[in-house]
Design a protein around this motif. Structure first.
Motif, short mmCIF file in Angstrom:
data_model
loop_
_atom_site.label_atom_id
_atom_site.label_comp_id
_atom_site.label_asym_id
_atom_site.label_seq_id
_atom_site.Cartn_x
_atom_site.Cartn_y
_atom_site.Cartn_z
N GLY A 149 1.26 -1.79 1.39
CA GLY A 149 0.29 -2.25 0.41
C GLY A 149 0.78 -2.55 -0.98
N SER A 150 1.97 -2.18 -1.33
CA SER A 150 2.49 -2.38 -2.68
C SER A 150 3.54 -3.48 -2.67
N LEU A 151 3.27 -4.57 -3.39
CA LEU A 151 4.23 -5.66 -3.47
C LEU A 151 5.54 -5.19 -4.10
N ALA A 152 5.46 -4.30 -5.08
CA ALA A 152 6.69 -3.79 -5.72
C ALA A 152 7.56 -3.07 -4.71
N VAL A 153 6.97 -2.23 -3.87
CA VAL A 153 7.73 -1.51 -2.85
C VAL A 153 8.28 -2.49 -1.82
N LEU A 154 7.47 -3.47 -1.43
CA LEU A 154 7.94 -4.47 -0.48
C LEU A 154 9.11 -5.27 -1.04
N ARG A 155 9.07 -5.60 -2.31
CA ARG A 155 10.19 -6.32 -2.92
C ARG A 155 11.46 -5.46 -2.92
N VAL B 176 6.21 -6.62 11.05
CA VAL B 176 6.49 -6.63 9.61
C VAL B 176 5.20 -6.78 8.82
N LEU B 177 4.34 -7.68 9.24
CA LEU B 177 3.08 -7.90 8.52
C LEU B 177 2.17 -6.67 8.60
N VAL B 178 2.10 -6.04 9.77
CA VAL B 178 1.28 -4.83 9.91
C VAL B 178 1.81 -3.72 9.00
N LEU B 179 3.13 -3.52 9.00
CA LEU B 179 3.71 -2.46 8.17
C LEU B 179 3.62 -2.79 6.69
N ALA B 180 3.76 -4.07 6.33
CA ALA B 180 3.61 -4.48 4.93
C ALA B 180 2.19 -4.20 4.46
N ASN B 181 1.21 -4.48 5.30
CA ASN B 181 -0.17 -4.19 4.95
C ASN B 181 -0.37 -2.69 4.76
#
Length: 64
Positions: free
Chosen positions: A50-56, A42-47
């Motif tokens: 790169g967009s907090l908006a997309v992650l939210r 999850v952390l690798v893919l979140a990095n």
């Protein structure tokens, strides 16, 4: 910050191959190791996203 939106429609080139690769990545792992692997993934893919908006958006979609 990126203006991209989360893609919710099917988007994988080979979803069955992805699923098989994910299962293979868990082979031989204990439950605890499997959970740790998932957390790191999850952390690798979140990095990568790169967009907090997309992650939210992803958080909301996963909770729905």
């Amino acid at each position: 910050m990126s203006n991209e939106a989360l893609i919710l429609a099917p988007h994988l080139d080979a979803p069955d191959d992805f699923y098989e690769a994910l299962l293979d990545a868990h082979q031989g792992l204990s439950t605890e190791e499997s959970h740790a692997f998932n957390a790191r993934l999850v952390l690798v893919l979140a990095n990568h996203i790169g967009s907090l908006a997309v992650l939210r958006e992803a958080f909301e979609a996963a909770r729905a």
